[in-house]
Scaffold this active site. Structure first.
Site, PDB file in Angstrom:
ATOM      1  N   ASP A 123      42.296  45.395  40.256  1.00 40.26           N
ATOM      2  CA  ASP A 123      42.532  43.581  41.330  1.00 40.26           C
ATOM      3  C   ASP A 123      41.795  42.626  40.490  1.00 40.26           C
ATOM      4  OD1 ASP A 123      44.123  44.651  42.804  1.00 40.26           O
ATOM      5  OD2 ASP A 123      43.392  44.211  44.755  1.00 40.26           O
ATOM      6  N   GLU A 166      39.700  43.018  37.841  1.00 38.75           N
ATOM      7  CA  GLU A 166      40.067  42.068  36.530  1.00 38.75           C
ATOM      8  C   GLU A 166      42.012  41.412  36.022  1.00 38.75           C
ATOM      9  OE1 GLU A 166      39.682  45.626  32.865  1.00 38.75           O
ATOM     10  OE2 GLU A 166      40.710  46.018  35.072  1.00 38.75           O
ATOM     11  N   ASP A 185      41.832  38.815  39.002  1.00 41.81           N
ATOM     12  CA  ASP A 185      41.948  37.805  39.545  1.00 41.81           C
ATOM     13  C   ASP A 185      41.047  37.345  38.560  1.00 41.81           C
ATOM     14  OD1 ASP A 185      43.033  38.374  41.853  1.00 41.81           O
ATOM     15  OD2 ASP A 185      40.578  38.919  43.143  1.00 41.81           O
ATOM     16  N   SER A 191      48.762  33.416  51.168  1.00 40.86           N
ATOM     17  CA  SER A 191      48.080  34.062  50.190  1.00 40.86           C
ATOM     18  C   SER A 191      46.455  33.441  50.906  1.00 40.86           C
ATOM     19  CB  SER A 191      48.410  34.195  48.995  1.00 40.86           C
ATOM     20  OG  SER A 191      47.400  34.884  48.228  1.00 40.86           O
ATOM     21  N   LEU A 192      45.984  33.962  50.550  1.00 46.08           N
ATOM     22  CA  LEU A 192      43.949  33.966  50.669  1.00 46.08           C
ATOM     23  C   LEU A 192      43.615  33.430  49.384  1.00 46.08           C
ATOM     24  CD1 LEU A 192      42.936  36.351  53.091  1.00 46.08           C
ATOM     25  CD2 LEU A 192      43.275  33.727  53.777  1.00 46.08           C
ATOM     26  N   GLU A 194      37.648  38.851  60.825  1.00 47.88           N
ATOM     27  CA  GLU A 194      38.692  40.374  60.695  1.00 47.88           C
ATOM     28  C   GLU A 194      38.553  41.356  59.260  1.00 47.88           C
ATOM     29  OE1 GLU A 194      41.996  37.000  62.247  1.00 47.88           O
ATOM     30  OE2 GLU A 194      42.505  38.478  60.451  1.00 47.88           O
ATOM     31  N   LYS A 248      39.695  42.655  56.361  1.00 48.04           N
ATOM     32  CA  LYS A 248      40.993  42.292  55.377  1.00 48.04           C
ATOM     33  C   LYS A 248      41.173  43.841  54.788  1.00 48.04           C
ATOM     34  CE  LYS A 248      42.042  39.853  51.025  1.00 48.04           C
ATOM     35  NZ  LYS A 248      43.351  40.664  50.853  1.00 48.04           N
ATOM     36  N   ASP A 288      44.295  46.779  53.012  1.00 53.83           N
ATOM     37  CA  ASP A 288      44.120  46.775  51.654  1.00 53.83           C
ATOM     38  C   ASP A 288      45.635  47.180  51.442  1.00 53.83           C
ATOM     39  OD1 ASP A 288      43.734  46.422  49.304  1.00 53.83           O
ATOM     40  OD2 ASP A 288      43.108  47.772  48.949  1.00 53.83           O
ATOM     41  N   GLU A 320      49.707  44.022  58.726  1.00 55.05           N
ATOM     42  CA  GLU A 320      49.836  44.427  57.106  1.00 55.05           C
ATOM     43  C   GLU A 320      49.963  46.389  57.321  1.00 55.05           C
ATOM     44  OE1 GLU A 320      48.565  43.088  54.858  1.00 55.05           O
ATOM     45  OE2 GLU A 320      47.625  43.711  53.310  1.00 55.05           O
ATOM     46  N   TYR A 343      48.159  40.913  62.421  1.00 57.22           N
ATOM     47  CA  TYR A 343      46.455  40.306  62.663  1.00 57.22           C
ATOM     48  C   TYR A 343      47.039  38.372  62.917  1.00 57.22           C
ATOM     49  CZ  TYR A 343      47.941  40.052  57.853  1.00 57.22           C
ATOM     50  OH  TYR A 343      49.074  39.518  56.347  1.00 57.22           O
ATOM     51  N   LYS A 370      38.063  32.854  59.031  1.00 52.22           N
ATOM     52  CA  LYS A 370      39.195  32.244  59.296  1.00 52.22           C
ATOM     53  C   LYS A 370      38.604  31.081  60.510  1.00 52.22           C
ATOM     54  CE  LYS A 370      43.289  35.717  59.630  1.00 52.22           C
ATOM     55  NZ  LYS A 370      44.164  36.409  59.846  1.00 52.22           N
ATOM     56  N   LYS A 397      35.431  39.543  49.220  1.00 58.35           N
ATOM     57  CA  LYS A 397      36.482  40.509  48.856  1.00 58.35           C
ATOM     58  C   LYS A 397      34.924  41.734  48.862  1.00 58.35           C
ATOM     59  CE  LYS A 397      40.021  40.861  46.507  1.00 58.35           C
ATOM     60  NZ  LYS A 397      41.955  41.222  46.472  1.00 58.35           N
ATOM     61  N   CYS A 403      27.018  78.502  25.144  1.00 54.76           N
ATOM     62  CA  CYS A 403      26.300  78.091  26.143  1.00 54.76           C
ATOM     63  C   CYS A 403      26.019  76.236  25.239  1.00 54.76           C
ATOM     64  CB  CYS A 403      25.136  78.072  27.006  1.00 54.76           C
ATOM     65  SG  CYS A 403      24.252  77.050  27.878  1.00 54.76           S
ATOM     66  N   CYS A 443      21.268  76.649  25.866  1.00 57.69           N
ATOM     67  CA  CYS A 443      20.561  78.457  24.780  1.00 57.69           C
ATOM     68  C   CYS A 443      21.116  78.766  23.787  1.00 57.69           C
ATOM     69  CB  CYS A 443      20.263  78.914  25.958  1.00 57.69           C
ATOM     70  SG  CYS A 443      21.534  79.842  26.737  1.00 57.69           S
ATOM     71  N   CYS A 498      27.512  80.209  31.610  1.00 56.86           N
ATOM     72  CA  CYS A 498      26.289  80.581  30.405  1.00 56.86           C
ATOM     73  C   CYS A 498      25.531  82.407  30.865  1.00 56.86           C
ATOM     74  CB  CYS A 498      25.627  80.205  30.109  1.00 56.86           C
ATOM     75  SG  CYS A 498      23.823  80.079  29.940  1.00 56.86           S
ATOM     76  N   CYS A 502      17.862  81.299  29.717  1.00 57.60           N
ATOM     77  CA  CYS A 502      18.467  79.550  29.216  1.00 57.60           C
ATOM     78  C   CYS A 502      17.988  78.358  29.928  1.00 57.60           C
ATOM     79  CB  CYS A 502      20.475  79.739  30.311  1.00 57.60           C
ATOM     80  SG  CYS A 502      20.861  77.876  29.870  1.00 57.60           S
TER      81      CYS A 502
HETATM   82  S1  IVH Z   1      45.521  36.090  56.796  1.00 55.35           S
HETATM   83  C1  IVH Z   1      47.614  32.458  55.135  1.00 55.35           C
HETATM   84  N1  IVH Z   1      44.092  38.565  57.859  1.00 55.35           N
HETATM   85  O1  IVH Z   1      45.687  39.768  52.953  1.00 55.35           O
HETATM   86  C2  IVH Z   1      46.717  33.807  55.849  1.00 55.35           C
HETATM   87  N2  IVH Z   1      45.694  38.046  55.985  1.00 55.35           N
HETATM   88  O2  IVH Z   1      45.212  37.724  50.088  1.00 55.35           O
HETATM   89  C3  IVH Z   1      47.333  34.837  55.724  1.00 55.35           C
HETATM   90  N3  IVH Z   1      45.206  40.822  55.063  1.00 55.35           N
HETATM   91  O3  IVH Z   1      48.968  38.493  51.879  1.00 55.35           O
HETATM   92  C4  IVH Z   1      46.505  35.544  55.614  1.00 55.35           C
HETATM   93  N4  IVH Z   1      43.770  41.560  56.505  1.00 55.35           N
HETATM   94  O4  IVH Z   1      48.945  40.850  53.108  1.00 55.35           O
HETATM   95  C5  IVH Z   1      45.031  37.707  56.439  1.00 55.35           C
HETATM   96  N5  IVH Z   1      42.972  39.901  58.891  1.00 55.35           N
HETATM   97  C6  IVH Z   1      43.743  39.833  57.646  1.00 55.35           C
HETATM   98  C7  IVH Z   1      44.071  40.783  56.362  1.00 55.35           C
HETATM   99  C8  IVH Z   1      45.340  39.179  55.733  1.00 55.35           C
HETATM  100  C9  IVH Z   1      44.883  42.319  54.965  1.00 55.35           C
HETATM  101  C10 IVH Z   1      46.338  40.923  53.554  1.00 55.35           C
HETATM  102  C11 IVH Z   1      47.900  39.932  53.578  1.00 55.35           C
HETATM  103  C12 IVH Z   1      47.977  38.747  52.988  1.00 55.35           C
HETATM  104  C13 IVH Z   1      46.767  39.170  51.527  1.00 55.35           C
HETATM  105  C14 IVH Z   1      46.558  37.912  51.134  1.00 55.35           C
END
Ligand code: IVH
Length: 665
Positions: free
Chosen positions: A30, A32, A34, A79-80, A110, A112, A114, A170, A222, A288, A312, A406, A409, A424, A430
């Site tokens: 991930d 790489e 990003d 997305s974040l 909170e 995150k 995965d 998630e 969440y 947030k 991250k 070996c 030795c 060995c 040894c």
């Molecule tokens: S909030 C606009 N909260 O991360 C904000 N996302 O990279 C929407 N994710 O698509 C996401 N834990 O799949 C939020 N506590 C959390 C999360 C979370 C995992 C994931 C989610 C999102 C991705 C964004």
């Protein structure tokens, strides 16, 4: 930078999107990925005239898959933006504060998770639909698969559920389920999933929901994209509301409110420390803005909201290259192949070597010098080479073979029948075996001699001071002062540590002297039964076998060890030089309910590591065994317990959970 190179970069990103989303088999980490996107975005900033709307930098997440109904999201699934350092978090906080006016500072933090994002729709309290993120506007309808998740209610709690409630969540695969799935795949000769996230995403895309049910997915909710529909004004109140509705969400420990950047960083630090013990993967925290009215004020930029950011952690899995395979000789003579890796950062530390276990493992996983491999940091922080990225094997890489001699030795190695280990046989001379024996003897779990790491041992050995283990206790100030690199202070420190190690437990001593098949756990069991060093030396095979947790192989090995006059002499010399192993009666808490009881631990605990829990039990006179039998008194059941829990239930052994355990201690 030429436009041609920019377009090439976009092509690369698009290709990796396809590997990731369509084939659910990423070829780069991930991080790489990003970096590639960041690079493209930077170019787009410098050359806005080159950028176009369908650039992969402007796409959100996955594309939709064939075989599922496509559904439009009522609210887009965004997305974040990512941050990777405290400085970047601080910058983000400052930016938000500036936009809102400095008085606003209440952030919700909170985990995150995965996994893979999902949008759930409850109508009059009933789960009606579950849709993947897709391109952010449209996703796949995977309701049937989502319905197989045991922890997700199909009906919300309460007599008056809202008419319509959309929930963001998630979906993830717990680590233990992931490992079992990959083991199964490996045995069947199938391709493995690179990580639990891909396994979760792949499982959701199974067309047969019966198959998906077997994947034992889990979910954490969440978010509510339209929180006003539930009369909520703060992000942190969303969790309470979700819980009230009976939906699985973060436990109290896994979210919080921060009133300063420092508090955010403290939360992140605590979570990163706990990360390995968690039963599921997380890749950071999400920060947030707590007041939801400010979400509207801040709005969205590109594909991410301005009111949230991900912080991250360093990835726990990475991709690197096997530069070479070397062979290490262990203290019992076992030859272990080691991968010499192109150094790479995994979960905060640089990894440049990892064990490949044995020749069979190399053959089974088909590791070759030059291969690109996925490595990960396991629960015990020992790096592990998970699998080969076969698509990166260009040209002819030769298969690897264990040498016949070996490397230390030169003795011809032995392959015992029925054992994978290659050894060995030169036990006494040894040089590698000798060094390892000393390293093990002084190590933390054994005699615990500080200031005597591998480098010091190597120096002392080179100076001719280390022939037998007891020589450690013969070292004098004069001896050490003549060894290169030793200063007055380091001489003092080392001698003090050696001296302090003389008062030790019998279990540590039995472990330290290196009896084949006897690890820390079995040494402890034998020590408790024997009561004294003399007792342990005199134990016969039958008595040893009767100890719950000591197998036939271990019992025979103890008997053989003390039959050898060379070993007996070594023990005698050690005790004559002042080493005094005793059963640590003084530290035992007498009369405790655990006294004489046998425990088995399974699953992860919240408040203790396994070894801490074992220590608490032992201090109270209990025993810890590795397998459940009729002789087991208690099974301590943690999160995601394994087969031991099933066996305990079958045998009717008393199972206790962490809360009860705490009460008992
Ligand atoms: S909030 C606009 N909260 O991360 C904000 N996302 O990279 C929407 N994710 O698509 C996401 N834990 O799949 C939020 N506590 C959390 C999360 C979370 C995992 C994931 C989610 C999102 C991705 C964004």
């Amino acid at each position: 930078m030429k436009k041609k190179d920019y377009l090439k970069l976009l092509e690369t990103i698009a290709k990796h999107d396809e590997y990731y989303f369509e084939q659910t088999k990423p070829r780069i980490s991930d991080y790489e990925y990003d970096q590639l996107v960041l690079k493209a975005k930077k170019i787009e900033k410098e050359h806005p005239e080159w950028a176009f709307d369908t650039s992969p930098t402007k796409q959100v997440g996955e594309r939709t898959t064939k075989g599922f109904k496509h559904v439009s999201h009522k609210f887009p699934m965004l997305s974040l933006a990512n941050t990777y350092s405290p400085e970047e978090v601080e910058d983000w906080v400052k930016r938000v504060q500036k936009l809102l006016g400095a008085e606003h500072f209440k952030m919700c933090m909170e985990l995150k998770m995965d996994g893979t994002a999902i949008s759930l729709l409850y109508e009059k309290g009933q789960l009606k639909r579950a849709v993947t993120r897709g391109d952010g506007k449209k996703g796949d309808d995977v309701t049937q698969n989502i319905m197989t998740i045991a922890s997700l209610p199909h009906q919300l709690k309460g007599a008056h559920p809202p008419k319509e409630l959309e929930v963001r969540a998630e979906v993830f695969m717990p680590k233990s389920v992931f490992h079992a799935l990959n083991k199964e795949k490996e045995e069947a000769g199938d391709d493995l999933y690179a990580n639990p996230r891909n396994a979760a995403a792949g499982s959701l895309k199974l067309l047969d929901s019966n198959l998906c049910a077997k994947r034992k997915l889990d979910i954490i909710c969440y978010g509510i994209p339209d929180p006003r529909s539930a009369d909520i004004v703060e992000q942190s109140a969303i969790h309470t509301y979700l819980k009230k509705m009976g939906l699985p969400t973060f436990s109290e420990k896994h979210y919080g409110i921060a009133k300063s950047t420092e508090e955010i960083l403290n939360f992140a630090e605590r979570i990163e420390k706990e990360r390995q013990k968690m039963s599921y993967e997380i890749d950071g925290i999400v920060i947030k803005v707590d007041a939801l009215k400010n979400h509207d004020r801040l709005g969205v930029t590109g594909k991410s909201p301005r009111w949230a950011v991900a912080y991250k952690f360093a990835p726990e899995q990475e991709i690197t290259v096997i530069k070479d395979i070397t062979v290490q000789v262990g203290r019992t003579g076992v030859l272990t192949p080691v991968a010499e890796l192109k150094p790479v950062l995994v979960a905060g530390s640089t990894i440049s070597r990892a064990t490949l276990h044995n020749e069979q493992e190399i053959e089974r996983k088909d590791f070759r010098i030059g291969d690109t491999v996925i490595i990960e940091k396991g629960g015990d922080v020992i790096p592990k080479v998970v699998s080969v990225v076969k698509s990166k094997r260009s040209g002819h890489f030769k298969t690897w073979k264990m040498p016949n001699n070996c490397p230390a030795c030169g003795s011809i190695v032995e392959r015992a029948e029925g054992e994978v280990a290659v050894r060995c046989p030169n036990k006494k001379e040894c040089p590698a075996q000798n060094l390892r024996r000393f390293e093990f003897f002084v190590s933390k779990n054994a005699m615990d001699i500080d200031h005597m790491g591998p480098k010091v041992i190597e120096k002392l050995n080179a100076a001719g001071f280390l022939q037998s283990l007891s020589d450690i206790y013969r070292l004098t100030k004069e001896d050490l002062e003549n060894v290169e690199g030793f200063q007055e202070k380091s001489v003092e420190n080392l001698l003090a540590s050696i001296n302090a190690s003389k008062e030790t437990t019998l279990a540590r001593f039995l472990l330290a002297i290196g009896i084949k098949y006897i690890g820390a756990g079995t040494a402890e069991l034998i020590a408790q039964e024997a009561g004294s060093l003399e007792g342990a030396m005199k134990m016969d095979y039958e008595t040893l076998c009767k100890i719950d947790g000591v197998g036939e192989k271990g019992a025979q090995s103890v008997v053989d060890f003390f039959k050898d006059s060379h070993h007996c002499l070594e023990v005698k010399e050690l005790t004559e030089l002042g080493v005094h192993p005793s059963v640590a009666a003084a530290t035992k808490k007498k009369g405790h309910a655990f006294e004489g009881r046998t425990f088995v631990l399974t699953g992860g605990l919240e408040s203790y590591t396994r070894s801490e829990a074992a220590e608490l039990i032992k201090e109270r006179g209990g025993r810890v065994s590795s397998s459940v039998s009729q002789k087991t008194d208690y099974v301590l059941v943690g999160e995601d317990p394994g087969s031991k829990y099933e066996k305990a239930k079958k045998l009717g052994v008393k199972c206790i959970h962490e809360a009860e355990f705490k009460k008992l201690i």
